[in-house]
Write an enzyme that holds these catalytic residues in place. Sequence first.
Site, mmCIF file in Angstrom:
data_model
loop_
_atom_site.group_PDB
_atom_site.id
_atom_site.type_symbol
_atom_site.label_atom_id
_atom_site.label_comp_id
_atom_site.label_asym_id
_atom_site.label_seq_id
_atom_site.Cartn_x
_atom_site.Cartn_y
_atom_site.Cartn_z
ATOM 1 N N ASP A 85 67.739 -6.517 -10.552
ATOM 2 C CA ASP A 85 66.764 -7.283 -9.786
ATOM 3 C C ASP A 85 65.483 -7.441 -10.605
ATOM 4 O O ASP A 85 64.831 -6.440 -10.931
ATOM 5 C CB ASP A 85 66.465 -6.546 -8.481
ATOM 6 C CG ASP A 85 65.990 -7.453 -7.368
ATOM 7 O OD1 ASP A 85 65.873 -8.669 -7.596
ATOM 8 O OD2 ASP A 85 65.741 -6.942 -6.263
ATOM 9 N N GLU A 184 68.349 -14.191 2.659
ATOM 10 C CA GLU A 184 67.738 -13.082 3.390
ATOM 11 C C GLU A 184 67.001 -13.574 4.623
ATOM 12 O O GLU A 184 66.107 -14.417 4.538
ATOM 13 C CB GLU A 184 66.784 -12.282 2.503
ATOM 14 C CG GLU A 184 66.163 -11.099 3.242
ATOM 15 C CD GLU A 184 65.499 -10.080 2.355
ATOM 16 O OE1 GLU A 184 65.002 -9.070 2.896
ATOM 17 O OE2 GLU A 184 65.477 -10.275 1.127
#
Length: 266
Positions: A85, A184
Amino acid sequence: MMKKVTVSTLAKRAEANEKLVMSTAYDAIQAGLCMSAGIDFMLVGDSVGMTHLGYANTLPVTMADMLAHTAAVRRGAPEAFVVFDMPFMSYQQSDEAAMINAGEALKTTGADAVKLEGGAEFAPLVRKMTGAGIPVMGHIGLMPQRVQVCGGYKVVGRDEAGAEQVLSDALALQEAGAFAIVLECVPEALAKAVTGKLRIPTIGIGSGKYCSGQVQVITDLLGLQEFKPKHAKRYMEGCELISRALKQYADEVRNGEFPAPENTFQ
């Protein structure tokens, strides 16, 4: 030895309508547990800032933090598909810096791909990365690295304009070469529509059951923190179990029960 999972493996599973299972992992022990449980792939998330480093959000997490934790995950699960990430300001400053940081992520940790937050505005960068041989996972909808701009963690895409933006961003990232996209905290109906319009897998978190797969934070799954987001399900109460075990250890040391003969060298 398990066969190495690749971008192609994930694509084939998604095409066969096999749900993809992703979990975060932050160290070698968690990575090994995920592999033994049959988790398809792992995200070393910048959520490490909150799960392991004691920060209030992801913003303070550095490249050095992410490099160390990702390398640990790789050592714990050599055959896993591991996603690095990209932390805050590791790719936003310039394309040149982003390419250097992403390259370092793959070369020094053994990660298989990088993930970055952002939609159409980062499509040119995603195209550069994929063109250079760096697999990229996109991330749209709620973007934790923008929490201060957005004024908190909020569902994205409930109104028409927001929904259109999510779809537009997803299509732009797909065309730029992203191999998958995290959605998300978008409404379930929107996630279903976006998934239906893409050729690449969508990985949902707080976005309902119609995504190609799901990702959750491992500490949420195991109940290792008191905070419980709506989108998470606890499969065990880790805090309670661990606290009970540690208390028993402390009590046994204090009352002389530990170490016992079987714990002692003669």
